[in-house]
Design a protein around this motif. Sequence first.
Motif, PDB file in Angstrom:
ATOM      1  N   ILE A  95      -8.936  -9.462 -47.542  1.00 11.23           N
ATOM      2  CA  ILE A  95     -10.310  -9.747 -47.148  1.00 11.23           C
ATOM      3  C   ILE A  95     -11.163  -9.836 -48.409  1.00 11.23           C
ATOM      4  CG2 ILE A  95     -12.344  -8.821 -45.957  1.00 11.23           C
ATOM      5  CD1 ILE A  95     -10.456  -7.410 -44.055  1.00 11.23           C
ATOM      6  N   ALA A  96     -12.023 -10.843 -48.460  1.00 12.35           N
ATOM      7  CA  ALA A  96     -12.980 -10.936 -49.560  1.00 12.35           C
ATOM      8  C   ALA A  96     -14.068  -9.890 -49.328  1.00 12.35           C
ATOM      9  CB  ALA A  96     -13.581 -12.327 -49.642  1.00 12.35           C
ATOM     10  N   VAL A  97     -14.299  -9.044 -50.327  1.00 22.25           N
ATOM     11  CA  VAL A  97     -15.304  -7.987 -50.196  1.00 22.25           C
ATOM     12  C   VAL A  97     -16.500  -8.209 -51.120  1.00 22.25           C
ATOM     13  CG1 VAL A  97     -13.665  -6.258 -49.390  1.00 22.25           C
ATOM     14  CG2 VAL A  97     -14.074  -6.500 -51.843  1.00 22.25           C
ATOM     15  N   ARG A  98     -16.378  -9.210 -51.994  1.00 21.73           N
ATOM     16  CA  ARG A  98     -17.466  -9.530 -52.921  1.00 21.73           C
ATOM     17  C   ARG A  98     -17.301 -10.979 -53.350  1.00 21.73           C
ATOM     18  NH1 ARG A  98     -20.089  -6.441 -57.768  1.00 21.73           N
ATOM     19  NH2 ARG A  98     -20.778  -8.216 -58.996  1.00 21.73           N
ATOM     20  N   VAL A  99     -18.413 -11.636 -53.597  1.00 25.99           N
ATOM     21  CA  VAL A  99     -18.381 -12.988 -54.137  1.00 25.99           C
ATOM     22  C   VAL A  99     -19.425 -13.100 -55.237  1.00 25.99           C
ATOM     23  CG1 VAL A  99     -19.974 -13.948 -52.405  1.00 25.99           C
ATOM     24  CG2 VAL A  99     -18.379 -15.465 -53.587  1.00 25.99           C
ATOM     25  N   ASP A 100     -19.042 -13.746 -56.324  1.00 28.59           N
ATOM     26  CA  ASP A 100     -19.946 -13.994 -57.445  1.00 28.59           C
ATOM     27  C   ASP A 100     -19.873 -15.465 -57.803  1.00 28.59           C
ATOM     28  OD1 ASP A 100     -20.846 -11.254 -58.114  1.00 28.59           O
ATOM     29  OD2 ASP A 100     -18.729 -10.935 -58.588  1.00 28.59           O
ATOM     30  N   ARG A 101     -20.933 -15.968 -58.380  1.00 32.15           N
ATOM     31  CA  ARG A 101     -20.952 -17.341 -58.859  1.00 32.15           C
ATOM     32  C   ARG A 101     -20.687 -17.331 -60.348  1.00 32.15           C
ATOM     33  NH1 ARG A 101     -25.191 -21.752 -57.154  1.00 32.15           N
ATOM     34  NH2 ARG A 101     -23.383 -22.848 -56.409  1.00 32.15           N
ATOM     35  N   ASP A 102     -19.780 -18.198 -60.767  1.00 31.65           N
ATOM     36  CA  ASP A 102     -19.467 -18.372 -62.179  1.00 31.65           C
ATOM     37  C   ASP A 102     -19.634 -19.859 -62.470  1.00 31.65           C
ATOM     38  OD1 ASP A 102     -18.580 -18.186 -64.784  1.00 31.65           O
ATOM     39  OD2 ASP A 102     -16.462 -17.978 -64.250  1.00 31.65           O
ATOM     40  N   GLY A 103     -20.808 -20.235 -62.948  1.00 31.75           N
ATOM     41  CA  GLY A 103     -21.111 -21.661 -63.103  1.00 31.75           C
ATOM     42  C   GLY A 103     -21.171 -22.311 -61.735  1.00 31.75           C
ATOM     43  N   GLU A 104     -20.342 -23.314 -61.528  1.00 27.45           N
ATOM     44  CA  GLU A 104     -20.273 -23.993 -60.237  1.00 27.45           C
ATOM     45  C   GLU A 104     -19.228 -23.375 -59.306  1.00 27.45           C
ATOM     46  OE1 GLU A 104     -22.226 -26.575 -59.087  1.00 27.45           O
ATOM     47  OE2 GLU A 104     -23.389 -26.114 -60.880  1.00 27.45           O
ATOM     48  N   ASP A 105     -18.481 -22.389 -59.802  1.00 30.99           N
ATOM     49  CA  ASP A 105     -17.382 -21.796 -59.035  1.00 30.99           C
ATOM     50  C   ASP A 105     -17.826 -20.540 -58.295  1.00 30.99           C
ATOM     51  OD1 ASP A 105     -15.743 -23.743 -60.133  1.00 30.99           O
ATOM     52  OD2 ASP A 105     -14.975 -22.415 -61.698  1.00 30.99           O
ATOM     53  N   LEU A 106     -17.129 -20.263 -57.189  1.00 29.34           N
ATOM     54  CA  LEU A 106     -17.267 -18.999 -56.485  1.00 29.34           C
ATOM     55  C   LEU A 106     -16.029 -18.166 -56.781  1.00 29.34           C
ATOM     56  CD1 LEU A 106     -18.593 -20.177 -53.003  1.00 29.34           C
ATOM     57  CD2 LEU A 106     -19.896 -19.206 -54.910  1.00 29.34           C
ATOM     58  N   VAL A 107     -16.242 -16.912 -57.170  1.00 28.16           N
ATOM     59  CA  VAL A 107     -15.150 -16.004 -57.495  1.00 28.16           C
ATOM     60  C   VAL A 107     -15.227 -14.836 -56.520  1.00 28.16           C
ATOM     61  CG1 VAL A 107     -14.088 -14.562 -59.254  1.00 28.16           C
ATOM     62  CG2 VAL A 107     -15.253 -16.679 -59.920  1.00 28.16           C
ATOM     63  N   PHE A 108     -14.143 -14.654 -55.769  1.00 30.18           N
ATOM     64  CA  PHE A 108     -14.087 -13.619 -54.751  1.00 30.18           C
ATOM     65  C   PHE A 108     -13.252 -12.447 -55.240  1.00 30.18           C
ATOM     66  CE2 PHE A 108     -14.883 -17.561 -52.584  1.00 30.18           C
ATOM     67  CZ  PHE A 108     -15.784 -17.224 -51.592  1.00 30.18           C
ATOM     68  N   GLN A 109     -13.667 -11.240 -54.870  1.00 33.23           N
ATOM     69  CA  GLN A 109     -12.845 -10.054 -55.095  1.00 33.23           C
ATOM     70  C   GLN A 109     -12.310  -9.629 -53.735  1.00 33.23           C
ATOM     71  OE1 GLN A 109     -14.712  -6.746 -57.057  1.00 33.23           O
ATOM     72  NE2 GLN A 109     -12.905  -5.476 -56.858  1.00 33.23           N
ATOM     73  N   THR A 110     -11.011  -9.311 -53.678  1.00 30.35           N
ATOM     74  CA  THR A 110     -10.397  -8.910 -52.418  1.00 30.35           C
ATOM     75  C   THR A 110     -10.416  -7.396 -52.253  1.00 30.35           C
ATOM     76  OG1 THR A 110      -8.135  -8.636 -53.216  1.00 30.35           O
ATOM     77  CG2 THR A 110      -8.820 -10.887 -52.594  1.00 30.35           C
ATOM     78  N   ASN A 111     -10.063  -6.969 -51.079  1.00 34.11           N
ATOM     79  CA  ASN A 111     -10.022  -5.540 -50.774  1.00 34.11           C
ATOM     80  C   ASN A 111      -8.915  -4.804 -51.528  1.00 34.11           C
ATOM     81  OD1 ASN A 111      -8.265  -7.099 -49.015  1.00 34.11           O
ATOM     82  ND2 ASN A 111      -7.904  -5.241 -47.844  1.00 34.11           N
ATOM     83  N   VAL A 112      -8.017  -5.517 -52.201  1.00 32.70           N
ATOM     84  CA  VAL A 112      -6.983  -4.857 -53.009  1.00 32.70           C
ATOM     85  C   VAL A 112      -7.239  -5.045 -54.506  1.00 32.70           C
ATOM     86  CG1 VAL A 112      -5.206  -4.889 -51.223  1.00 32.70           C
ATOM     87  CG2 VAL A 112      -5.378  -6.801 -52.829  1.00 32.70           C
ATOM     88  N   GLY A 113      -8.433  -5.541 -54.864  1.00 35.00           N
ATOM     89  CA  GLY A 113      -8.823  -5.614 -56.260  1.00 35.00           C
ATOM     90  C   GLY A 113      -8.497  -6.894 -56.986  1.00 35.00           C
ATOM     91  N   ASP A 114      -7.954  -7.886 -56.302  1.00 30.14           N
ATOM     92  CA  ASP A 114      -7.663  -9.165 -56.950  1.00 30.14           C
ATOM     93  C   ASP A 114      -8.920 -10.020 -57.011  1.00 30.14           C
ATOM     94  OD1 ASP A 114      -4.901  -8.763 -57.333  1.00 30.14           O
ATOM     95  OD2 ASP A 114      -4.489  -9.353 -55.262  1.00 30.14           O
ATOM     96  N   GLU A 115      -8.982 -10.897 -58.008  1.00 36.54           N
ATOM     97  CA  GLU A 115     -10.037 -11.900 -58.085  1.00 36.54           C
ATOM     98  C   GLU A 115      -9.427 -13.257 -57.818  1.00 36.54           C
ATOM     99  OE1 GLU A 115     -12.348 -11.870 -61.656  1.00 36.54           O
ATOM    100  OE2 GLU A 115     -13.334  -9.994 -61.111  1.00 36.54           O
ATOM    101  N   VAL A 116     -10.086 -14.015 -56.960  1.00 35.14           N
ATOM    102  CA  VAL A 116      -9.602 -15.343 -56.582  1.00 35.14           C
ATOM    103  C   VAL A 116     -10.747 -16.328 -56.760  1.00 35.14           C
ATOM    104  CG1 VAL A 116      -8.610 -16.746 -54.733  1.00 35.14           C
ATOM    105  CG2 VAL A 116      -8.026 -14.313 -54.905  1.00 35.14           C
TER     106      VAL A 116
END
Length: 126
Positions: A95-116
């Motif tokens: 599950i995505a628990v956080r989302v951040d914008r990096d330039g034009e990209d969206l970077v999601f953090q999952t509930n197990v600590g991965d960034e996608v």
Amino acid sequence: MSETQHTSGLDGVAAAARQAPGRGLPPVHLWNPAHCGDIDIVIKRNGQWFHEGTPIGREALVRLFSTVLRKDPDGFHLVTPVEKMKITVEDAPFIAVRVDRDGEDLVFQTNVGDEVRAGPDNALRV
């Protein structure tokens, strides 16, 4: 012989995950072990992991299991070089628990600590 050839069950999961340098993932896509049964692990819709009906409270253990999780045509499995155990996933394994914008990209953090990073290889679906 390697350590993973001497281990089985959850010990095999731990040994396989140790092959991953840093927070990288073990090469589960290259492993083709025999299916050796089901294991009573359920990933609930809310992202919480259960073993034999009890929540897995250790985040490090959930992270460990998440590194050797693979989706095959017949369902989700924990995979090591020598074993393949089917688990139950109610909806999605992460599950995505956080989302951040990096330039034009969206970077999601999952509930197990991965960034996608969302993109062609990681399409968004709603």
